[in-house]
Scaffold this active site. Sequence first.
Site, PDB file in Angstrom:
ATOM      1  N   LYS A   1       0.842  -1.206   0.000  1.00 25.08           N
ATOM      2  CA  LYS A   1       0.000   0.000   0.000  1.00 25.08           C
ATOM      3  C   LYS A   1       0.878   1.256   0.000  1.00 25.08           C
ATOM      4  O   LYS A   1       0.591   2.236  -0.690  1.00 25.08           O
ATOM      5  CB  LYS A   1      -0.945  -0.016   1.209  1.00 25.08           C
ATOM      6  CG  LYS A   1      -2.062  -1.058   1.055  1.00 25.08           C
ATOM      7  CD  LYS A   1      -2.850  -1.343   2.331  1.00 25.08           C
ATOM      8  CE  LYS A   1      -3.800  -2.518   2.102  1.00 25.08           C
ATOM      9  NZ  LYS A   1      -4.582  -2.910   3.272  1.00 25.08           N
TER      10      LYS A   1
ATOM     11  N   GLN B   1      -4.697  -2.086   9.588  1.00 26.17           N
ATOM     12  CA  GLN B   1      -4.615  -3.382   8.922  1.00 26.17           C
ATOM     13  C   GLN B   1      -5.180  -4.477   9.840  1.00 26.17           C
ATOM     14  O   GLN B   1      -4.827  -4.571  11.011  1.00 26.17           O
ATOM     15  CB  GLN B   1      -3.150  -3.680   8.542  1.00 26.17           C
ATOM     16  CG  GLN B   1      -2.950  -4.914   7.676  1.00 26.17           C
ATOM     17  CD  GLN B   1      -3.566  -4.795   6.274  1.00 26.17           C
ATOM     18  OE1 GLN B   1      -3.724  -3.713   5.726  1.00 26.17           O
ATOM     19  NE2 GLN B   1      -3.923  -5.933   5.700  1.00 26.17           N
TER      20      GLN B   1
ATOM     21  N   ASP C   1     -11.080   2.334   3.939  1.00 27.86           N
ATOM     22  CA  ASP C   1     -11.371   0.904   3.783  1.00 27.86           C
ATOM     23  C   ASP C   1     -12.868   0.662   3.576  1.00 27.86           C
ATOM     24  O   ASP C   1     -13.267  -0.424   3.156  1.00 27.86           O
ATOM     25  CB  ASP C   1     -10.963   0.145   5.063  1.00 27.86           C
ATOM     26  CG  ASP C   1      -9.602  -0.531   4.939  1.00 27.86           C
ATOM     27  OD1 ASP C   1      -9.219  -0.892   3.811  1.00 27.86           O
ATOM     28  OD2 ASP C   1      -8.940  -0.701   5.978  1.00 27.86           O
TER      29      ASP C   1
HETATM   30  N1  GUN Z   1      -6.860  -7.260   5.990  1.00 27.72           N
HETATM   31  C1  GUN Z   1      -7.146  -7.955   4.869  1.00 27.72           C
HETATM   32  N2  GUN Z   1      -7.665  -7.136   3.922  1.00 27.72           N
HETATM   33  C2  GUN Z   1      -7.718  -5.903   4.471  1.00 27.72           C
HETATM   34  C3  GUN Z   1      -8.160  -4.659   3.989  1.00 27.72           C
HETATM   35  O1  GUN Z   1      -8.635  -4.503   2.857  1.00 27.72           O
HETATM   36  N3  GUN Z   1      -8.044  -3.616   4.864  1.00 27.72           N
HETATM   37  C4  GUN Z   1      -7.564  -3.759   6.112  1.00 27.72           C
HETATM   38  N4  GUN Z   1      -7.522  -2.695   6.896  1.00 27.72           N
HETATM   39  N5  GUN Z   1      -7.142  -4.917   6.590  1.00 27.72           N
HETATM   40  C5  GUN Z   1      -7.221  -5.983   5.772  1.00 27.72           C
END
Ligand code: GUN
Length: 322
Positions: free
Chosen positions: A81, A125, A148
């Site tokens: 990211k 995350q 998100d």
């Molecule tokens: N863990 C797995 N996929 C995601 C996501 O898209 N966002 C976040 N914050 N955690 C994750």
Amino acid sequence: MKPIKYKYRVGKGIRYFSNKSKSKKKEKMAQILDGLKVSKEVKAEIKEEVQKILANNRRAPHLVAILVGNNGASKAYVNSKVKDCEEVGFSSSLIKFPSTVSESELLEKIDELNKSKAVDGFIVQLPLPKQIDQEKIIMAIDPRKDVDGFHPENFGKMALEMDTFLPATPFGILTLLERYNIETKGKNCVIIGRSRIVGKPMSILMGRKDFPGNSTVTLTHSYTQHIEEYTKQADIVITALGDPNFLKKEMIKDGAVIVDVGITRVDDDSEKGYHLAGDVDFESCAEKASWITPVPGGVGPMTRAMLMKNTIIAYKTSVYND
Ligand code: GUN
């Protein structure tokens, strides 16, 4: 979008798919929904927008990621990211906490990010360590910075077809279907898995009055009996199960559109020690489907690109509408 020639790794070999192929067997092969290609297009569009922003002497959009603990997959996701931010011209910050962090420490940081004028969006995350109440953390995020799309306010707005942040993976799938102009209206769409991140929002989005959407949606899950009876009827199958090669040729109908969200690390004796496997038995399903996403190179890169998209949406909202 025109069908493309696509190099795809099957097992240890490399196979080329092409819709221009003359051989009967190859003519039957599904066309690839190329998430890698479309994600590059989306990121290039965002980069262009950022360049215009900077040319107007405004600051770049800023995404913050919070990483708790040492989960290998989470670290890899967060690092990618940050890399995507660099690629499109965003600023990014990575805030790391040890797995022993307390809920109140994390809430304090979220409060700080909520208030910061220099931060447009942030993500925490997942998964989080056991001592932390995940729902409490998600609820603490300012919905305007929830890139998100996990906050219940944003989920509710999505369900009511109001403007909001869409969760990145469903948003990525919609964008892929849209850019390949895949017909969804009146189609039977079967979704496998009801997670809050993928299955549940996807089921809502495919049923909304929009394109892509207007499908008749069936949401299947671990208690669904005889799942193949549903998938065999499906014009579109979206699978988010985390069970490598679960979906087989016998379970789909001729001409189905297959979207594979599964990304499971499977140990092997390669240098890396693992490879990524989807939920779909690609080799067999590609002989029957009309369109199919590969793993890797399908939904994964789209998810990453849509987080960037949500961040620039958050930026515009905070910078121009505050
Ligand atoms: N863990 C797995 N996929 C995601 C996501 O898209 N966002 C976040 N914050 N955690 C994750």
